[in-house]
Design an enzyme around this catalytic site. Structure first.
Site: not given
Length: 264
Positions: A57-58, A61
């Site tokens: 997820h990170e 980003h």
């Protein structure tokens, strides 16, 4: 832009590889029934897979920010998938893990620090914010693939339950992250399209958005509606509510499970 990123900055962290190894080993133990305690193996498998999804997820980003113009991402270690490099390890990893253990909710974590001033264009800013929860959506689709493809023949019951619960976590994380609440990714998608005045008025409340969502989920009526939506989505992906419940029951091995969910 990406030429400024050294090989060291892109090398996958041994920490992340260790987590993947735990996920693989515990998943194998659940599949084969090798573990002395099926519930503990499910706990390790789901926990490790959940941390992997948080790292991805990170990473989503960070990678999107890199290609959008923030070339400082590499030096911060975000491209190594090392959870210890995050700006807020407590918010990004520890707090979401606590919520999974306590109640089976995929709580959004903190965020990597992105230098937004280096990025031009509203769409780029929105895409950076959307990249994280879209990763959870993709993870949910992968977890539920055996269900909606009708490919469950030969899949051991405990492993099927574990996948069902992991899918529930991914769907809940995506749904919560897409809420247009300051501090969450959903608001980050909308923020570039708001006027400067509105953004300035909302900015002081951003640090409290996550805690507001946390408090709201403790309201029984809100919690019930939230899970109704989650079960409707997972049901659409072929996972029934009982399978998700049994997965959580196995995951919380320290509790006394219902006989219907007892795994061999």
């Amino acid at each position: 832009m990406t030429t400024a990123i050294s090989r060291q900055d892109r090398r996958i962290s041994p920490v992340f590889l260790g987590i993947v190894a735990v996920m693989a080993a515990s998943g194998w133990a659940v599949w084969t029934g090798f573990a002395a305690s099926t519930g503990f193996a499910v706990f390790l498998f789901v926990t490790a897979a959940w941390i992997v999804s948080l790292c991805l997820h990170e990473y989503a980003h960070a990678r999107t920010a890199l290609h959008s113009g923030d070339i400082t991402i590499g030096a911060k270690g975000y491209l190594t998938l090392n959870p210890l490099k995050y700006t807020h390890v407590l918010l990004s990893i520890v707090l979401p893990l606590v919520f999974v253990i306590m109640g089976g909710i995929g709580l959004p974590g903190g965020a990597v620090f992105i230098e937004r001033g280096r990025i031009q264009g509203r769409w780029k800013h929105s895409l950076i914010s959307a990249a994280g929860p879209l990763t959870n959506v993709l993870f949910a689709i992968v977890c539920t693939a055996p269900f909606w493809l009708g490919a469950l023949d030969g899949v051991p019951t405990p492993f099927r339950y574990a996948l069902a619960f992991l899918a529930l976590l991914q769907v809940s994380a995506a749904l919560l992250n897409f809420l247009p609440v300051p501090g969450l990714d959903g608001y980050g998608v909308l923020e570039p399209w708001l006027s400067y005045k509105i953004r300035r008025q909302i900015e002081p409340y951003a640090p409290f958005g996550l805690f507001f969502v946390f408090a709201l989920l403790w309201v029984p009526e809100v919690n019930r509606v939230f899970f109704d939506v989650i079960y409707a989505i997972t049901g659409g992906l072929g996972v029934n509510e009982l399978e998700s419940y049994c997965g959580r029951d196995l995951f919380q091995f320290w509790q006394t499970g219902a006989p219907i969910c007892t795994a061999p």
